[in-house]
Design an enzyme around this catalytic site. Structure first.
Site, PDB file in Angstrom:
ATOM      1  N   HIS B 191      -3.504   7.114   2.184  1.00 40.50           N
ATOM      2  CA  HIS B 191      -4.923   6.846   2.402  1.00 40.50           C
ATOM      3  C   HIS B 191      -5.688   8.102   2.749  1.00 40.50           C
ATOM      4  O   HIS B 191      -6.830   8.274   2.381  1.00 40.50           O
ATOM      5  CB  HIS B 191      -5.068   5.790   3.477  1.00 40.50           C
ATOM      6  N   GLU B 435      -4.723  -7.365 -16.184  1.00 43.77           N
ATOM      7  CA  GLU B 435      -3.766  -6.274 -16.048  1.00 43.77           C
ATOM      8  C   GLU B 435      -2.356  -6.671 -16.456  1.00 43.77           C
ATOM      9  O   GLU B 435      -1.449  -5.857 -16.451  1.00 43.77           O
ATOM     10  CB  GLU B 435      -3.771  -5.733 -14.613  1.00 43.77           C
ATOM     11  N   ASP B 459      -1.849  -1.165 -14.236  1.00 44.26           N
ATOM     12  CA  ASP B 459      -0.785  -2.152 -14.417  1.00 44.26           C
ATOM     13  C   ASP B 459      -0.664  -2.589 -15.873  1.00 44.26           C
ATOM     14  O   ASP B 459       0.428  -2.822 -16.358  1.00 44.26           O
ATOM     15  CB  ASP B 459      -1.027  -3.369 -13.513  1.00 44.26           C
ATOM     16  N   CYS B 506     -11.493  -0.844 -14.448  1.00 43.89           N
ATOM     17  CA  CYS B 506     -11.419  -0.237 -13.125  1.00 43.89           C
ATOM     18  C   CYS B 506     -10.152   0.562 -12.904  1.00 43.89           C
ATOM     19  O   CYS B 506      -9.891   1.052 -11.823  1.00 43.89           O
ATOM     20  CB  CYS B 506     -11.578  -1.292 -12.026  1.00 43.89           C
TER      21      CYS B 506
END
Lengths: 100, 582
Positions: B191, B435, B459, B506
């Site tokens: 992160h 996906e 994915d 995305c």
């Protein structure tokens, strides 16, 4: 100071693990309640300050070791009574909430 | 000159003096302090003692309540140890008379005590050494914690070095004074790395143990594009990097000037660029870069940041914060997209063993088998949706049945909220990620039931090409330009157009400038991308015409292998944006 007599008494560490961190805490906590100077001596070593948990721990007093309690000050008599009772009771007195 | 290599996570070059932050292992940053600082240092030490006492008292109270006073006793003892005048005097004497830094003095004195007990020869007492180490840690945490707070009060630019930075520490870095950072741990997808990118701070992570070589103040170069950290560079290296720092800055300036310009092609075709974010804190910076909404808010961090499941309020607060940055624009919240193997708590144990997590219980499957978890998140989304244009997106939907089930549960949650009289937005659009190849193939069937599609290329590529990108042995087989991928995307776009539902991309594919002409040409009008890619992508779009994009798409779609598609697209990008950085 009217009551400036120095009190000395032999006490025995009954706790199974000796003067371990909990007994030390109990002793120091109780000693701090009095104005008098409270010291503990093991064998012939120099006495330590019973109000300092570190000093008490550094005694490394094992089970059944004999210590000399020395109290000196205005409330010495009272302090001596309470402290030796604490040793007698296997360090249970000041914390009645503790279930053995 | 010393060169260290790590993982480049945020491009750019930073040159400046090193500021070493205390590590988790509490490396002492500075052993001595100047004589005139002694009083302030002692005051700092006393504050740390006070805070430590408060911390221990809190533990004492908690232990008393939950475990009984017998267990609280250990904290009582710790408290007495910290307050023991002997220790305090010893430490203060070292600071005053020997100019030891409080950290150094604390460590020195407490370790001496620990050793003394270890040497008493009685194992009951020897074990007490642990108490001193524990106290040392507590005090150092207070002392160094304060150092960490100093980050907020920097007065000159520095390059920050740390064992690790927490996401919140990273998010709060003052860009005016922190030029870049490097950490010993961390990876690409940590992160902290993602936030560094969001903040546009050059950063290198995962360097391994290197802080012990530094004392702070050395000149340092952080090359966030190549993953190198250069300690005490020679003049030649320094000059070289000053040049590239300058170049990088001027490119950035050029891109920055694009932020306020419209994202449209030369012939006036509007392409909506939205941001992908992972933390609520990123929303503001995404907006600053020109994002017209959030096309993908990954909510996994909510689950990963602590060892417990997030509460409805945790979710709600996070969603509200994102809406603060985008009060009127769309914010698409993707529900939990984790594998059971990554879940905190006991869920992990349910599935961990030797199963391929990518093909096991994850994402929507996890939500559908753990309804309480799922409902908690849905409730929070529905409630937060009162305050803006929130949308729900289910990940990894494979069959229609799954989608219907998820939607039914959403209906249940609405009913519950209704009964409880809790305000919520009944008209939240519900979409899905496309996906899984199965969903892409059946896009038309799905399009009849969903409110929008978002193509998750990461994915989709993994499942279509049967490649795990993180496996170096097959990583080269992972190709966004593969004709099979283009065919699936085409199918999804056609289905969406037929049923008049919006579709966006995305995945990482849409953040890569070379694929933008292709995607626009295929008919996409909405892309959700890594926020820091927005200015660059906008530049590509502004240099494009619809006709040109369509020509590029149809040419690409006629090719047979990924390599040809990608090299063709790379060539076209160079023609469209000759100035664009490679």
């Amino acid at each position: 100071m009217s009551d400036s007599q120095v009190y000395r008494r032999k006490v025995t560490v009954k706790a199974e693990q000796g003067l371990h961190i909990r007994p030390c805490t109990a002793v120091a906590q109780l000693a701090m309640k009095f104005q008098s100077r409270v010291r503990l001596m093991k064998d012939t070593n120099s006495p330590v300050d019973a109000k300092s948990i570190l000093d008490l721990m550094s005694l490394a007093a094992g089970p059944q070791s004999e210590l000399e309690l020395e109290v000196d000050g205005p409330d010495a008599a009272e302090a001596m009574e309470h402290l030796s009772a604490l040793f007698e009771s296997d360090f249970m007195t000041p914390s009645p909430a503790v279930v053995p | 000159m010393l060169i260290k290599r790590g993982i480049p996570v945020s491009p750019g070059v930073a040159i400046g003096p090193a500021l070493v932050m205390g590590a988790e292992s509490f490396r002492i940053p500075q052993r001595f302090v100047s004589i005139d600082a002694v009083d302030t240092e002692i005051a700092r030490f006393r504050t740390a003692v006070e805070s430590t006492c408060q911390e221990i008292e809190l533990n004492e109270t908690l232990a008393k309540e939950r475990l009984g006073s017998e267990h609280a006793m250990i904290f009582t003892a710790h408290l007495m140890m910290v307050r023991d005048p002997k220790i305090l005097t010893e430490i203060e004497t070292l600071i005053r008379e020997k100019s030891f830094s409080p950290e150094f003095a604390v460590s020195r004195v407490l370790r001496q005590y620990a050793k003394r007990f270890q040497n008493l020869g009685n194992h009951y007492f020897a074990e007490r050494a642990a108490d001193f180490y524990d106290l040392e840690k507590r005090l150092l945490k207070q002392l160094l914690g304060e150092k960490r707070e100093e980050l907020a009060h920097l007065t000159e630019p520095v390059v920050l070095l740390a064992h690790n930075l927490t996401p919140s520490e990273t998010a709060s870095l003052d860009k005016q004074f922190v030029l870049g950072f490097a950490t010993e741990v961390g990876g690409h997808t940590s992160h902290t790395a993602i936030l560094a990118g969001a903040l546009e701070l050059p950063a290198v992570v995962g360097i391994g143990n290197f802080l012990s070589d530094l004392s702070g103040g050395e000149t340092l170069i952080i090359d966030g594009s190549h993953g190198t950290v250069i300690i005490d560079p020679d003049d030649e290296t320094l000059a070289k990097y000053h040049d590239s720092e300058e170049r990088y800055r001027s490119t950035n300036k050029r891109l920055e000037s694009l932020r306020l310009l419209a994202s449209e092609t030369r012939d006036g075709l509007r392409i909506t660029l939205m941001g992908n974010i992972e933390f609520p804190e990123e929303a503001e910076s995404a907006k600053h870069r020109g994002a017209e909404g959030i096309g993908l808010y990954r909510t996994e961090f909510l689950y990963l940041q602590s060892q417990r499941e997030p509460t409805e309020e945790d979710h709600y607060r996070a969603y509200r914060e994102v809406l603060k940055a985008f009060p009127t624009q769309p914010v698409v919240i993707r529900t939990l997209d984790l594998g059971a193997d990554k879940m905190p708590g006991q869920l992990q144990a349910e599935y961990a063993d030797g199963i391929n997590p990518a093909l096991s219980v994850r994402s929507i499957r996890l939500s559908l088998t753990h309804l309480e978890l799922f409902k908690t998140q849905l409730r929070a989304i529905l409630r937060a949706a009162v305050h803006g244009d929130l949308r729900i997106m289910f990940p990894l939907v494979t069959t229609l049945l799954e989608f219907r089930q998820a939607r039914m549960i959403l209906g249940d949650v609405m009913e519950d909220l209704d009964e409880q009289g809790v305000p919520f937005n009944r008209d939240v659009p519900v979409g899905m990620m496309v996906e899984v190849p199965a969903a892409a193939v059946l896009a038309e069937e799905f399009a009849r039931e969903v409110d929008f599609f978002s193509i998750g290329t990461n994915d989709l590529i993994q499942y279509t090409l049967a490649v795990d990108r993180s496996d170096p042995a097959v990583a080269n087989l992972y190709r966004a330009g593969d004709p099979s991928i283009l065919r699936l995307i085409r199918n999804v776009i056609t289905a969406a157009a037929k049923y008049h539902i919006p579709v966006s991309v995305c995945g990482q594919m849409s953040s890569d400038p070379m694929f933008v002409p292709l995607l626009v040409g295929m008919g996409l009008r909405q892309l959700s991308v890594t926020p820091h890619a927005i200015p660059e992508l906008k530049e590509v779009i502004r240099n494009l015409t619809q006709t040109k994009a369509e020509r590029i798409a149809s040419r690409s779609e006629s090719m047979e292998v990924a390599r040809d598609v990608e090299s063709y697209l790379r060539g076209e990008l160079k023609k469209i944006c000759p100035e664009s950085m490679e």
